[in-house]
Enzyme design. Structure first.
Site, PDB file in Angstrom:
ATOM      1  N   GLU A 174       0.852  -1.189   0.000  1.00  0.00           N
ATOM      2  CA  GLU A 174       0.000   0.000   0.000  1.00  0.00           C
ATOM      3  C   GLU A 174       0.890   1.241   0.000  1.00  0.00           C
ATOM      4  O   GLU A 174       1.864   1.313   0.747  1.00  0.00           O
ATOM      5  CB  GLU A 174      -0.882  -0.014   1.242  1.00  0.00           C
ATOM      6  CG  GLU A 174      -1.697   1.229   1.484  1.00  0.00           C
ATOM      7  CD  GLU A 174      -2.378   1.204   2.844  1.00  0.00           C
ATOM      8  OE1 GLU A 174      -2.909   2.268   3.238  1.00  0.00           O
ATOM      9  OE2 GLU A 174      -2.381   0.147   3.505  1.00  0.00           O
ATOM     10  N   GLU A 179      -2.949  11.139   2.939  1.00  0.00           N
ATOM     11  CA  GLU A 179      -3.950  11.008   3.985  1.00  0.00           C
ATOM     12  C   GLU A 179      -4.001  12.396   4.590  1.00  0.00           C
ATOM     13  O   GLU A 179      -3.017  12.860   5.173  1.00  0.00           O
ATOM     14  CB  GLU A 179      -3.553   9.947   5.000  1.00  0.00           C
ATOM     15  CG  GLU A 179      -3.572   8.553   4.397  1.00  0.00           C
ATOM     16  CD  GLU A 179      -3.433   7.475   5.449  1.00  0.00           C
ATOM     17  OE1 GLU A 179      -4.451   6.831   5.768  1.00  0.00           O
ATOM     18  OE2 GLU A 179      -2.315   7.286   5.944  1.00  0.00           O
TER      19      GLU A 179
END
Length: 339
Positions: A174, A179
């Site tokens: 990932e 974010e």
């Protein structure tokens, strides 16, 4: 990053008191224009679209299919090259709001996931985080999912096959490009060796690195307005570094570089190998009822506090919480931001 496990439970909770609709490949996927770029030929428009994750619920629609209305009911809307994800949506009954927390993936015109091969390449996106408050996470990231969704019913066209470094679904590499909310952001590689994943990752958060005004409302990168985020994966054969550039009002601002990662789970080399094989673009918006996103935007990580970051406070004070991603381009380094 362990808080993603909270996102899994959040999606599960959305199924309470609602019928689960299993989507088939015949559903209507909202179109989203993207571009693939080379330094030689410029950027070529791609006939791409988005699909909701299989575990999302729907306020409308018949079993076996999903429509544009269903996507809107789950907080997803597209227009040309822009997709907007709303955290809260109206139930349609008395105007009450319910959390939608949509997660979507990028599909190619054949109904499989777009496999972005980004080793030695860059990925750029225009973002608008102006309506993403403390405690929220508008996430834009890569997962090494299988192109066909792993063979489950409906395949990629039904949003099947999710995986990440928290081993949600199953374990896979990932790369968290963004974010973020209006107050803080992090980019974090999470490499895996088999089921041994770097769950914490080796992230770069400008605020935590002492650049407290780099990403802020009214800051050097002013998050009250739209801007471009460019992420470059340098290296030929092996990933040597991951670098960030911000572009706003014609000005370029360096946003940090990651040149080492935890080698026990593969490190940068493992992350680069996954990028070379191809990864799927995922986008989501969610909040954190356990830690109030403090790992992203509070204490040493940002200027937010727990009280303002609870889901209840966000819903009461920021019912219009949403993030917009647009102008998604990937290709040769230096090619995606050339007019």
């Amino acid at each position: 990053m362990s808080p993603k496990l909270l996102y899994a439970s959040l999606l599960g909770s959305l199924l309470t008191n609602a019928a689960v609709v299993v989507a088939q490949s015949s559903e209507a996927h909202p179109p989203l224009t993207t571009w693939k770029c080379t330094t030689a030929d410029g950027c070529v428009q791609q006939n791409t679209s988005v699909v909701l994750d299989k575990d999302s619920k729907y306020a409308q629609g018949a079993a076996g299919s999903r429509t544009a209305d269903d996507y809107a009911a789950m907080g997803v809307s597209t227009e040309d090259d822009a997709v907007t994800l709303y955290h809260y949506v109206s139930s349609g009954s008395g105007g009450a709001l319910n959390p939608a927390s949509p997660r979507i993936y990028l599909l190619d015109e054949g109904g499989e996931y777009v496999m972005m091969q980004l080793l030695g390449q860059e990925l750029s996106v225009d973002v608008d985080y102006s309506q993403v408050p403390c405690g929220e996470n508008g996430a834009f990231y890569l997962s090494e999912m299988e192109a066909d969704g792993g063979g489950a019913s409906g395949g990629a066209a039904a949003g099947q096959g999710y995986c990440d470094a928290q081993c949600q679904g199953y374990c896979c590499n990932e790369m968290d490009i963004l974010e973020a909310n209006a107050k803080a952001n992090a980019m974090t590689p999470h490499p895996c060796q088999g089921d041994n994943c770097d769950k914490a990752g080796c992230g770069y958060n400008p605020y935590a690195s002492g650049q407290q005004n780099l990403w802020a409302t009214g800051g050097t990168v002013d998050t009250s307005k739209k801007f471009t985020v460019v992420t470059q994966f340098q290296g030929s054969g092996t990933l040597t570094s991951i670098s960030r550039i911000y572009i706003q009002d014609g000005k370029q601002t360096p946003g940090g570089t990651i040149s080492a990662c935890n080698d026990g789970q593969g490190g940068l080399a493992g992350m680069g190998a996954a990028l070379g094989r191809g990864m799927v673009l995922a986008m989501s918006i969610w909040n954190d009822p356990t830690q109030q996103m403090s790992w992203l935007d509070a204490g040493a990580n940002g200027p937010c506090n727990i009280a303002e970051s609870t889901p209840a406070n966000i819903q009461a004070q920021h019912p219009d919480t949403h993030v917009t991603f647009s102008n998604i381009r990937w290709g040769d380094i230096g090619s995606t931001t050339t007019a």
